[in-house]
Design an enzyme around this catalytic site. Structure first.
Site, PDB file in Angstrom:
ATOM      1  N   ASN A 274       0.798  -1.231   0.000  1.00 27.05           N
ATOM      2  CA  ASN A 274       0.000   0.000   0.000  1.00 27.05           C
ATOM      3  C   ASN A 274       0.824   1.272   0.000  1.00 27.05           C
ATOM      4  O   ASN A 274       0.479   2.253  -0.654  1.00 27.05           O
ATOM      5  CB  ASN A 274      -1.002  -0.027   1.158  1.00 27.05           C
TER       6      ASN A 274
ATOM      7  N   GLU B   2       3.737  -5.097  12.157  1.00 28.56           N
ATOM      8  CA  GLU B   2       2.719  -4.046  12.015  1.00 28.56           C
ATOM      9  C   GLU B   2       1.622  -4.650  11.151  1.00 28.56           C
ATOM     10  O   GLU B   2       1.846  -4.896   9.957  1.00 28.56           O
ATOM     11  CB  GLU B   2       3.315  -2.798  11.376  1.00 28.56           C
TER      12      GLU B   2
ATOM     13  N   CYS C 179      -3.338   1.464   6.527  1.00 28.47           N
ATOM     14  CA  CYS C 179      -3.685   0.647   7.704  1.00 28.47           C
ATOM     15  C   CYS C 179      -4.298   1.485   8.806  1.00 28.47           C
ATOM     16  O   CYS C 179      -4.985   0.963   9.674  1.00 28.47           O
ATOM     17  CB  CYS C 179      -2.440  -0.042   8.213  1.00 28.47           C
TER      18      CYS C 179
ATOM     19  N   GLU D 143       7.784   0.440  16.504  1.00 28.88           N
ATOM     20  CA  GLU D 143       8.927   0.978  15.781  1.00 28.88           C
ATOM     21  C   GLU D 143       8.785   2.492  15.768  1.00 28.88           C
ATOM     22  O   GLU D 143       7.712   3.033  16.005  1.00 28.88           O
ATOM     23  CB  GLU D 143       9.021   0.370  14.370  1.00 28.88           C
TER      24      GLU D 143
HETATM   25  N1  LIG Z   1       0.146  -1.907  10.772  1.00 30.23           N
HETATM   26  C1  LIG Z   1       0.684  -1.264   9.730  1.00 30.23           C
HETATM   27  O1  LIG Z   1       1.510  -0.346   9.893  1.00 30.23           O
HETATM   28  C2  LIG Z   1       0.299  -1.664   8.333  1.00 30.23           C
HETATM   29  C3  LIG Z   1       0.764  -0.884   7.284  1.00 30.23           C
HETATM   30  C4  LIG Z   1       0.399  -1.237   5.978  1.00 30.23           C
HETATM   31  C5  LIG Z   1      -0.407  -2.355   5.730  1.00 30.23           C
HETATM   32  N2  LIG Z   1      -0.813  -3.088   6.779  1.00 30.23           N
HETATM   33  C6  LIG Z   1      -1.691  -4.239   6.540  1.00 30.23           C
HETATM   34  O2  LIG Z   1      -1.216  -4.963   5.385  1.00 30.23           O
HETATM   35  C7  LIG Z   1      -2.353  -5.522   4.701  1.00 30.23           C
HETATM   36  C8  LIG Z   1      -2.316  -5.137   3.240  1.00 30.23           C
HETATM   37  O3  LIG Z   1      -1.015  -5.446   2.729  1.00 30.23           O
HETATM   38  P1  LIG Z   1      -0.769  -6.835   1.970  1.00 30.23           P
HETATM   39  O4  LIG Z   1      -2.013  -7.293   1.280  1.00 30.23           O
HETATM   40  O5  LIG Z   1       0.511  -6.708   1.193  1.00 30.23           O
HETATM   41  O6  LIG Z   1      -0.517  -7.834   3.175  1.00 30.23           O
HETATM   42  P2  LIG Z   1      -0.101  -9.372   3.008  1.00 30.23           P
HETATM   43  O7  LIG Z   1      -0.025  -9.900   4.375  1.00 30.23           O
HETATM   44  O8  LIG Z   1      -0.923 -10.083   2.018  1.00 30.23           O
HETATM   45  O9  LIG Z   1       1.402  -9.326   2.372  1.00 30.23           O
HETATM   46  C9  LIG Z   1       2.391  -8.527   2.951  1.00 30.23           C
HETATM   47  C10 LIG Z   1       3.734  -9.080   2.541  1.00 30.23           C
HETATM   48  O10 LIG Z   1       3.879 -10.370   3.116  1.00 30.23           O
HETATM   49  C11 LIG Z   1       4.271 -11.309   2.125  1.00 30.23           C
HETATM   50  N3  LIG Z   1       3.748 -12.610   2.532  1.00 30.23           N
HETATM   51  C12 LIG Z   1       2.498 -13.081   2.372  1.00 30.23           C
HETATM   52  N4  LIG Z   1       2.389 -14.324   2.918  1.00 30.23           N
HETATM   53  C13 LIG Z   1       3.626 -14.630   3.441  1.00 30.23           C
HETATM   54  C14 LIG Z   1       4.174 -15.762   4.119  1.00 30.23           C
HETATM   55  N5  LIG Z   1       3.434 -16.831   4.403  1.00 30.23           N
HETATM   56  N6  LIG Z   1       5.481 -15.730   4.491  1.00 30.23           N
HETATM   57  C15 LIG Z   1       6.239 -14.652   4.222  1.00 30.23           C
HETATM   58  N7  LIG Z   1       5.791 -13.541   3.568  1.00 30.23           N
HETATM   59  C16 LIG Z   1       4.485 -13.541   3.195  1.00 30.23           C
HETATM   60  C17 LIG Z   1       3.693 -10.762   0.851  1.00 30.23           C
HETATM   61  O11 LIG Z   1       4.364 -11.289  -0.271  1.00 30.23           O
HETATM   62  C18 LIG Z   1       3.931  -9.262   1.041  1.00 30.23           C
HETATM   63  O12 LIG Z   1       5.273  -8.951   0.717  1.00 30.23           O
HETATM   64  C19 LIG Z   1      -3.574  -4.964   5.403  1.00 30.23           C
HETATM   65  O13 LIG Z   1      -4.056  -5.913   6.333  1.00 30.23           O
HETATM   66  C20 LIG Z   1      -3.055  -3.757   6.163  1.00 30.23           C
HETATM   67  O14 LIG Z   1      -3.800  -3.465   7.315  1.00 30.23           O
HETATM   68  C21 LIG Z   1      -0.499  -2.776   8.085  1.00 30.23           C
HETATM   69  N1  LIG Z   2       4.363   3.026   9.434  1.00 22.09           N
HETATM   70  C1  LIG Z   2       3.802   4.174   8.984  1.00 22.09           C
HETATM   71  C2  LIG Z   2       2.594   4.223   8.329  1.00 22.09           C
HETATM   72  C3  LIG Z   2       1.802   3.074   8.101  1.00 22.09           C
HETATM   73  C4  LIG Z   2       0.750   3.139   7.257  1.00 22.09           C
HETATM   74  C5  LIG Z   2      -0.043   2.011   6.974  1.00 22.09           C
HETATM   75  O1  LIG Z   2      -0.646   1.830   5.895  1.00 22.09           O
HETATM   76  C6  LIG Z   2       4.536   5.441   9.196  1.00 22.09           C
HETATM   77  O2  LIG Z   2       3.973   6.528   8.977  1.00 22.09           O
HETATM   78  O3  LIG Z   2       5.719   5.318   9.621  1.00 22.09           O
END
Ligand SMILES: NC(=O)c1ccc[n+]([C@@H]2O[C@H](COP(=O)([O-])OP(=O)(O)OC[C@H]3O[C@@H](n4cnc5c(N)ncnc54)[C@H](O)[C@@H]3O)[C@@H](O)[C@H]2O)c1
Ligand SMILES: N/C(=C\C=C\C=O)C(=O)O
Length: 490
Positions: A159, A258, A292, A471
């Site tokens: 994202n 995260e 997120c 972090e």
């Molecule tokens: N908390 C935060 O700061 C934050 C920030 C951004 C996105 N997100 C979350 O991420 C999600 C959207 O991103 P997404 O669809 O890329 O997430 P995702 O979990 O599908 O994938 C994230 C990464 O993990 C890898 N991955 C997937 N399965 C794996 C496995 N079994 N082993 C190792 N690596 C693996 C993917 O290839 C990708 O690089 C949403 O749930 C969003 O809330 C959280």
């Molecule tokens: N980790 C951070 C943002 C996360 C956004 C999630 O989509 C940041 O601002 O450092």
């Protein structure tokens, strides 16, 4: 080489150079649905080579480098990103389809800022020390010295690709680690481009490595189960975090997660309603809801409920979807057709669960190349019960349910009634209430009369199912390095 719009070949970056090998896979531009690049999936030998190169870096020149020199390398990387700003901009936009203005003002600047902030944090870090009385009436001095973990695996989502990857790589390198980075298969371009910058600034070979691919039975899993990797820092879905935890368990890796969220916003009747509408329409629809921290549940005190809904409707309907470079476009596509189908499924579910559709609920009619993009309409609902599925599950799209409340206690209870705990925002002009309700939120981050304001020195992360650890600033140092306490009899 400038990042051009023609199809590019995104190779793995190991030991300071781009290497051939791996099964090719398409990288699609979500704004048009067309393939714009080919990436090469790192097989297990390539992952092994990347981990070995990282280990050699930690045990070699990089591990012996002075803090001052390491800091200057981080600043050089920031300058390298800034020097190739337009290439990073083109790469991020090609992978995500996001509007030019958004990538220009958020994604790419934060890529450089992440390296700058940790170059400062690591230079101004106090060391812990305690004097003590000894049982025999003497004195002793305790002090802690920090050492890097070694080889750190970084797995980042699609994202905010550059922002979230560098949010982890910068502190990891600042602490003296070497990294093996697996970007999302959806958005590999800016991480690959960072490899070019690392070579250009003279980063020692093996400090920064890039492996492309997927999760299970691919580069992601090879990395998270690798015995030569000491820690994994991951951003992504909660269920993916659980899978990574399982893969990392046999080698007892340090983990920083995260994860997902189902973020609430609470708007009190005494809020500055214009500010709340402006702030929350930005929070719901920025990056097409693929942040997120975005609120997907908005609780509004009943006296201002109708006025708030009207204001949000007007903001949603003023958004202009289209191609990233089109003038006036401020609303991009979702990352993939698969993700679009998931979000549209929730759009249908909301109606089945009794929602009134305030605006949106479908696919915008776009012409030209954008007709092939993965667009959905910005969508708002009222009339949903607080426990409806679209109010409990993470949608990760440009949509929110607006729900009335009648008391502070009821608002706090509903806001906290979730298995997640990432972010919240509170809108009120009664600042005692702002402090009080923010402290009552079971989250990692709570904004009052604001959203996504970021001081990179603060703790960032999620409570409950939204994360493991924090972090940001010294919190990153606490994860990416470990102290040795030394006790000297005086
Ligand atoms: N908390 C935060 O700061 C934050 C920030 C951004 C996105 N997100 C979350 O991420 C999600 C959207 O991103 P997404 O669809 O890329 O997430 P995702 O979990 O599908 O994938 C994230 C990464 O993990 C890898 N991955 C997937 N399965 C794996 C496995 N079994 N082993 C190792 N690596 C693996 C993917 O290839 C990708 O690089 C949403 O749930 C969003 O809330 C959280
Ligand atoms: N980790 C951070 C943002 C996360 C956004 C999630 O989509 C940041 O601002 O450092």
């Amino acid at each position: 080489m400038a990042f051009s719009s023609e199809t590019r070949h995104l190779r793995n970056y190991v030991g300071g150079r781009f290497v051939d090998g791996g099964r090719p896979f398409d990288v699609v531009d979500p704004a048009t649905g067309k393939v714009h690049a080919i990436a090469y999936e790192a097989n297990r030998p390539i992952v092994d080579a990347a981990v070995a190169a990282a280990r050699r870096a930690v045990e070699g020149e990089w591990g012996r480098m002075t803090l001052a020199r390491r800091r200057s390398m981080l600043v050089a990387v920031a300058e390298g990103i800034e020097k190739r700003f337009d290439d990073f901009l083109a790469a991020e936009i090609a992978d995500t389809g996001k509007p030019h203005g958004l990538a220009h003002h958020l994604d790419i600047p934060r890529g450089a800022a992440n390296f700058r902030v940790f170059a400062d944090v690591i230079a101004n870090l106090p060391a812990e020390s305690f004097e003590m009385d000894t049982p025999d009436g003497g004195r002793a001095l305790n002090y802690a010295v920090r050492r890097p973990l070694g080889v750190v695996g970084v797995i980042s989502p699609w994202n905010l690709p550059l922002l979230l990857m560098t949010w982890k790589v910068a502190p990891a390198l600042a602490c003296g680690n070497a990294v093996v980075v697996k970007p999302s298969e959806e958005t590999p371009s800016t991480t690959t481009l960072l490899g070019e910058v690392m070579s250009a600034v003279g980063m020692p070979d093996g400090v920064f490595n890039v492996i492309h691919g997927f999760g299970p039975d691919s580069a992601g899993e090879f990395l998270t189960s690798h015995p030569g990797v000491r820690a994994i820092t991951f951003t992504g879905e909660t269920r993916t975090g659980a899978a990574i935890m399982r893969a990392a368990a046999p080698t007892v890796k340090a983990l920083s997660f995260e994860l997902g969220g189902k973020n609430p916003a609470v708007v009190f009747a005494d809020a500055d309603l214009d500010a709340a509408v402006a702030g929350l329409s930005r929070a719901v629809f920025l990056n097409t809801g693929q942040i997120c921290l975005a609120p997907e549940r908005i609780y509004v005190e009943r006296p201002v409920f109708d006025a708030f809904v009207r204001g949000m409707k007007a903001r949603a309907e003023a958004l202009k979807p289209g191609l990233p470079e089109e003038a006036g476009v401020d609303f991009g596509p979702l990352i993939s057709d698969e993700h679009r189908q998931k979000v549209l499924g929730y759009y249908r579910m909301a109606v089945e669960d009794g929602a009134q559709v305030v605006t949106g609920g479908g696919i915008p009619a776009l012409s030209g190349e954008a007709a092939g993009g993965f667009f959905v309409e910005p969508t708002l609902w009222t009339g949903l019960a607080h426990d409806a599925r679209v109010c409990r599950e993470e949608l990760f799209g440009p949509c929110a349910a607006i729900i009335p409340f009648d008391s502070e206690e009821e608002a706090v209870r509903m806001a906290n009634d979730t298995e997640y705990g990432l972010a919240a925002s509170i809108w009120t002009t009664n600042l005692s209430r702002g402090h009080r309700v923010a402290a009552a939120m079971e989250v990692g981050i709570c904004w009052v009369n604001s959203w996504f304001l970021r001081d990179l020195r603060t703790a960032f992360g999620g409570a409950k199912l939204s994360g493991v650890g924090r972090e940001g600033g010294v919190h990153s140092v606490n994860f990416y390095s470990e102290p040795t306490n030394i006790c000297i009899r005086l």
